[in-house]
Design an enzyme around this catalytic site. Sequence first.
Site, PDB file in Angstrom:
ATOM      1  N   TRP A 172       1.002  -1.340  -0.039  1.00 14.30           N
ATOM      2  CA  TRP A 172      -0.010   0.075  -0.045  1.00 14.30           C
ATOM      3  C   TRP A 172       0.759   1.294  -0.259  1.00 14.30           C
ATOM      4  O   TRP A 172       0.211   2.408  -0.301  1.00 14.30           O
ATOM      5  CB  TRP A 172      -0.856  -0.250   1.148  1.00 14.30           C
ATOM      6  CG  TRP A 172      -0.283  -0.508   2.514  1.00 14.30           C
ATOM      7  CD1 TRP A 172      -0.502  -1.727   3.074  1.00 14.30           C
ATOM      8  CD2 TRP A 172       0.740   0.408   3.143  1.00 14.30           C
ATOM      9  NE1 TRP A 172       0.329  -1.679   4.225  1.00 14.30           N
ATOM     10  CE2 TRP A 172       1.172  -0.458   4.532  1.00 14.30           C
ATOM     11  CE3 TRP A 172       1.154   1.528   3.288  1.00 14.30           C
ATOM     12  CZ2 TRP A 172       1.924  -0.282   5.405  1.00 14.30           C
ATOM     13  CZ3 TRP A 172       1.897   2.141   4.339  1.00 14.30           C
ATOM     14  CH2 TRP A 172       2.505   0.888   5.355  1.00 14.30           C
ATOM     15  N   ASN A 173       2.163   1.014   0.172  1.00 13.48           N
ATOM     16  CA  ASN A 173       2.999   2.337   0.272  1.00 13.48           C
ATOM     17  C   ASN A 173       2.992   3.352  -0.773  1.00 13.48           C
ATOM     18  O   ASN A 173       3.229   4.509  -0.976  1.00 13.48           O
ATOM     19  CB  ASN A 173       4.033   2.074   1.251  1.00 13.48           C
ATOM     20  CG  ASN A 173       5.173   1.171   0.567  1.00 13.48           C
ATOM     21  OD1 ASN A 173       4.637   0.280  -0.041  1.00 13.48           O
ATOM     22  ND2 ASN A 173       6.426   1.185   0.508  1.00 13.48           N
ATOM     23  N   LYS A 190      -2.614  -8.621  -7.622  1.00 15.46           N
ATOM     24  CA  LYS A 190      -3.306  -8.480  -6.103  1.00 15.46           C
ATOM     25  C   LYS A 190      -2.782  -7.304  -5.418  1.00 15.46           C
ATOM     26  O   LYS A 190      -1.837  -7.347  -4.956  1.00 15.46           O
ATOM     27  CB  LYS A 190      -3.002  -9.726  -5.414  1.00 15.46           C
ATOM     28  CG  LYS A 190      -3.995  -9.529  -4.001  1.00 15.46           C
ATOM     29  CD  LYS A 190      -3.242  -9.409  -2.916  1.00 15.46           C
ATOM     30  CE  LYS A 190      -3.794  -9.679  -1.558  1.00 15.46           C
ATOM     31  NZ  LYS A 190      -4.260  -8.144  -1.409  1.00 15.46           N
ATOM     32  N   GLY A 243       6.481  -6.294  -0.119  1.00 18.85           N
ATOM     33  CA  GLY A 243       5.841  -6.181   0.953  1.00 18.85           C
ATOM     34  C   GLY A 243       6.622  -6.493   2.172  1.00 18.85           C
ATOM     35  O   GLY A 243       8.045  -6.336   2.125  1.00 18.85           O
ATOM     36  N   GLU A 292      10.789  -8.303  -2.746  1.00 22.31           N
ATOM     37  CA  GLU A 292      11.237  -6.934  -2.662  1.00 22.31           C
ATOM     38  C   GLU A 292      10.581  -6.678  -1.179  1.00 22.31           C
ATOM     39  O   GLU A 292       9.607  -6.530  -1.027  1.00 22.31           O
ATOM     40  CB  GLU A 292      11.033  -5.843  -3.703  1.00 22.31           C
ATOM     41  CG  GLU A 292      11.831  -4.825  -3.656  1.00 22.31           C
ATOM     42  CD  GLU A 292      11.460  -3.483  -2.570  1.00 22.31           C
ATOM     43  OE1 GLU A 292      12.055  -3.462  -1.692  1.00 22.31           O
ATOM     44  OE2 GLU A 292      10.660  -3.064  -3.082  1.00 22.31           O
ATOM     45  N   LEU A 293      11.509  -6.744  -0.203  1.00 23.83           N
ATOM     46  CA  LEU A 293      11.134  -6.813   1.402  1.00 23.83           C
ATOM     47  C   LEU A 293      11.280  -5.432   2.056  1.00 23.83           C
ATOM     48  O   LEU A 293      11.815  -4.451   1.470  1.00 23.83           O
ATOM     49  CB  LEU A 293      11.578  -7.979   2.070  1.00 23.83           C
ATOM     50  CG  LEU A 293      11.107  -9.264   0.995  1.00 23.83           C
ATOM     51  CD1 LEU A 293      11.697 -10.734   1.516  1.00 23.83           C
ATOM     52  CD2 LEU A 293       9.408  -9.505   1.025  1.00 23.83           C
ATOM     53  N   CYS A 323      10.139   1.495   2.014  1.00 20.35           N
ATOM     54  CA  CYS A 323      11.010   0.366   2.138  1.00 20.35           C
ATOM     55  C   CYS A 323      12.401   0.789   2.496  1.00 20.35           C
ATOM     56  O   CYS A 323      13.524   0.464   3.098  1.00 20.35           O
ATOM     57  CB  CYS A 323      10.996  -0.879   1.310  1.00 20.35           C
ATOM     58  SG  CYS A 323      10.986  -0.177  -0.547  1.00 20.35           S
ATOM     59  N   GLU A 378      12.330  -2.941  11.536  1.00 22.81           N
ATOM     60  CA  GLU A 378      11.445  -1.987  10.466  1.00 22.81           C
ATOM     61  C   GLU A 378      10.254  -1.495  11.064  1.00 22.81           C
ATOM     62  O   GLU A 378       9.282  -2.051  11.538  1.00 22.81           O
ATOM     63  CB  GLU A 378      11.364  -2.752   9.284  1.00 22.81           C
ATOM     64  CG  GLU A 378      10.461  -1.805   8.252  1.00 22.81           C
ATOM     65  CD  GLU A 378      10.299  -2.327   6.901  1.00 22.81           C
ATOM     66  OE1 GLU A 378       9.549  -3.380   6.580  1.00 22.81           O
ATOM     67  OE2 GLU A 378      10.793  -1.880   6.006  1.00 22.81           O
TER      68      GLU A 378
HETATM   69  O1  TXE Z   1       2.163  -6.146   4.379  1.00 19.54           O
HETATM   70  P1  TXE Z   1       2.103  -7.473   3.730  1.00 19.54           P
HETATM   71  P2  TXE Z   1       1.107  -5.379   5.383  1.00 19.54           P
HETATM   72  C1  TXE Z   1       5.829  -3.857   6.389  1.00 19.54           C
HETATM   73  C2  TXE Z   1       5.385  -2.806   7.197  1.00 19.54           C
HETATM   74  C3  TXE Z   1       3.951  -2.891   7.634  1.00 19.54           C
HETATM   75  C4  TXE Z   1       3.640  -4.330   7.645  1.00 19.54           C
HETATM   76  C5  TXE Z   1       2.392  -4.954   7.205  1.00 19.54           C
HETATM   77  O2  TXE Z   1       6.370  -2.700   8.390  1.00 19.54           O
HETATM   78  O3  TXE Z   1       3.672  -2.354   8.959  1.00 19.54           O
HETATM   79  O4  TXE Z   1       4.649  -4.793   6.386  1.00 19.54           O
HETATM   80  O5  TXE Z   1       1.862  -4.376   6.207  1.00 19.54           O
HETATM   81  C6  TXE Z   1      -0.314  -9.614   0.744  1.00 19.54           C
HETATM   82  N1  TXE Z   1       0.323 -14.534   0.644  1.00 19.54           N
HETATM   83  N2  TXE Z   1       5.719  -3.517   4.965  1.00 19.54           N
HETATM   84  O6  TXE Z   1       0.174  -6.111   6.105  1.00 19.54           O
HETATM   85  O7  TXE Z   1       1.365  -8.526   4.700  1.00 19.54           O
HETATM   86  C7  TXE Z   1      -1.091  -8.202   1.057  1.00 19.54           C
HETATM   87  O8  TXE Z   1      -2.419  -8.374   0.860  1.00 19.54           O
HETATM   88  C8  TXE Z   1       0.265 -13.813  -0.544  1.00 19.54           C
HETATM   89  C9  TXE Z   1       6.824  -3.207   4.202  1.00 19.54           C
HETATM   90  O9  TXE Z   1       0.272  -4.530   4.555  1.00 19.54           O
HETATM   91  O10 TXE Z   1       3.313  -7.974   3.628  1.00 19.54           O
HETATM   92  C10 TXE Z   1      -0.335  -7.085   0.384  1.00 19.54           C
HETATM   93  O11 TXE Z   1      -1.213  -7.176  -1.062  1.00 19.54           O
HETATM   94  N3  TXE Z   1       0.016 -12.383  -0.298  1.00 19.54           N
HETATM   95  C11 TXE Z   1       7.022  -2.913   2.790  1.00 19.54           C
HETATM   96  C12 TXE Z   1       0.806  -7.756   0.145  1.00 19.54           C
HETATM   97  O12 TXE Z   1       0.939  -9.277   0.298  1.00 19.54           O
HETATM   98  C13 TXE Z   1      -0.222 -11.864   0.815  1.00 19.54           C
HETATM   99  C14 TXE Z   1       5.561  -2.640   2.231  1.00 19.54           C
HETATM  100  C15 TXE Z   1       1.736  -7.052   1.247  1.00 19.54           C
HETATM  101  O13 TXE Z   1       1.394  -7.477   2.476  1.00 19.54           O
HETATM  102  C16 TXE Z   1      -0.142 -12.563   1.954  1.00 19.54           C
HETATM  103  C17 TXE Z   1       4.594  -2.915   3.173  1.00 19.54           C
HETATM  104  C18 TXE Z   1       0.142 -14.329   1.543  1.00 19.54           C
HETATM  105  N4  TXE Z   1      -0.157 -15.099   2.724  1.00 19.54           N
HETATM  106  C19 TXE Z   1       4.418  -3.391   4.246  1.00 19.54           C
HETATM  107  N5  TXE Z   1      -0.566 -12.075   3.272  1.00 19.54           N
HETATM  108  C20 TXE Z   1       7.995  -2.735   1.975  1.00 19.54           C
HETATM  109  N6  TXE Z   1       9.062  -3.094   2.512  1.00 19.54           N
HETATM  110  O14 TXE Z   1       7.900  -1.992   1.087  1.00 19.54           O
HETATM  111  C21 TXE Z   1      -0.481 -10.540   2.680  1.00 19.54           C
HETATM  112  N7  TXE Z   1      -0.386 -10.789   1.578  1.00 19.54           N
END
Ligand code: TXE
Length: 499
Positions: A161-162, A185, A238, A260-261, A294, A392
């Site tokens: 979402w960022n 997705k 994510g 990309e984490l 990130c 993080e």
């Molecule tokens: O991230 P997720 P979320 C970090 C940041 C944040 C935390 C949680 O610290 O507080 O992650 O955010 C999909 N199989 N970052 O919950 O879970 C989800 O629907 C497949 C850092 O939003 O990583 C979304 O589309 N997909 C990061 C995507 O994965 C799944 C940027 C990312 O969600 C899934 C965002 C599964 N089992 C958050 N579960 C960065 N480093 O850029 C969730 N998703």
Amino acid sequence: MTANKLADSQLVTLPMLIDGKAVPAADSGRTFDSVDPASQMPWARVPDGDVADVDAAVAAARAALTGPWSQTTGFGRARVLRRIAELVMRDIDHLAGLEARDSGRLLRDAEAQITFVADWFQYFAGLAETVTGQTIPTDHLDMLVYTEAVPVGVVGAIVPWNAPLLLLAWKVAPALAAGCTIVVKPSDYTPATALALGPILAEAGVPDGAYNVVTGFGPAVGQAITAHPGVNKVAFTGSTATGIAVGKSAVTNLTRVTLELGGKSAQLVFEDADPEAALNGVINGIFIGTGQTCIAGSRLLVHESLHDELVAGLIARAKAIRIGSPTDTNTQMGPLVNGIQHAAVLEHIAVARRQGATLACGGGIPEGLTGWYVEPTIFTDVHPEMDIAQKEVFGPVLAVMKFRTEEEAIELANNTKFGLAAGIWSQNVHRAHRVARALRAGTVWVNTYRAYSPAAPFGGFGHSGIGRENGLEVMRAYSETKTVWVETAGATRDPFSIR
Ligand code: TXE
């Protein structure tokens, strides 16, 4: 989770996109609401998809892969990609408005990101025309050996979402350039711009089924994409925890994965830095996007001789940051994306205080605002093993540590499980290159921070991910290499000898 509710009739309905059609969730017809982080009010109603929708999207993507898109040459795909870039710029106001509303990102930053989206399609148009295989010289006089880059197939693109549309473009542009088709997705917090991209791609000439968007939640839609035997590659951005789950799920079908984490990127300010430039770079590194990036430069490592002066300057700048509505052009920092993130960032701040870091400024919720806002926050006296130096936060929280020597600075910088980015501030060219070489980070910026190009590879060491996005290098992630051997002598070989 939401403070107020709009009447149902005031909500915008955003159907998902499968095989060129705007559709509701197939099985359930269920929906969920996307919430405006600045008002905490739902503003759009979106289908809550599941496995059935993913099945339909993957089937459409497979049909498009072997159908019309496979009949389009690299030159043809380049024309389509260039047209996408033009249409993205034509629709910039609409796309930026959606992005700001859905994610809380500043409108002017969202506009800047949309121009990047167009740049990405332009750049990958060029690669669609120019990426070639090779002829391979071998020890065989009577063999012609060459390689071809074959599209890897159906790509599952899972985005956060960022920076929703830009991070999606990082996947869609190379995937289309390589001849792949896509099932997206988007994050359940920010589905709007992935959906809005659909009509743009269709207008540019991407065939029905080549770009599909299934909205819904990670454990249902995301998991179904990663485990689907019809998906050949997953491109994920994510959190590290979800990235590991994605990798585990994908490997059951040997689905290719790029991840990309997260990060805990360090900005290293040496005693020979330009103090004003470093100050500006540190502010940019941690507070842009309310720290929800990130590559946030969330650790400041500063030489002891500059520490007090730099921290005083940072506090003054942080306190002066104008916090408010993302759509107000005066605003410098908007809200966090949602209530969960808001609570998580406040908890990180509380833990840092409990563990003994000194709260130098911020740490609270600004008064008089309704959204999910947090003050720009700076901690000093941070010990390298504290959570605030290791975890993080994904919010506007800076952890400051002092160093005495270059070796100590490098050791501190490399002392996390992550390795996404780093910034070096020094006017000594020898030192800048020496330190850049020693840092374990996928991107190192010297006397700047947060510079991007579609041509520059991006990704992380260690827990910051697997693989690289962008640049020529990423085309490999969307292709399989096929090696073709052609016997040219018309001879018959000894069937029982390898030579
Ligand atoms: O991230 P997720 P979320 C970090 C940041 C944040 C935390 C949680 O610290 O507080 O992650 O955010 C999909 N199989 N970052 O919950 O879970 C989800 O629907 C497949 C850092 O939003 O990583 C979304 O589309 N997909 C990061 C995507 O994965 C799944 C940027 C990312 O969600 C899934 C965002 C599964 N089992 C958050 N579960 C960065 N480093 O850029 C969730 N998703």
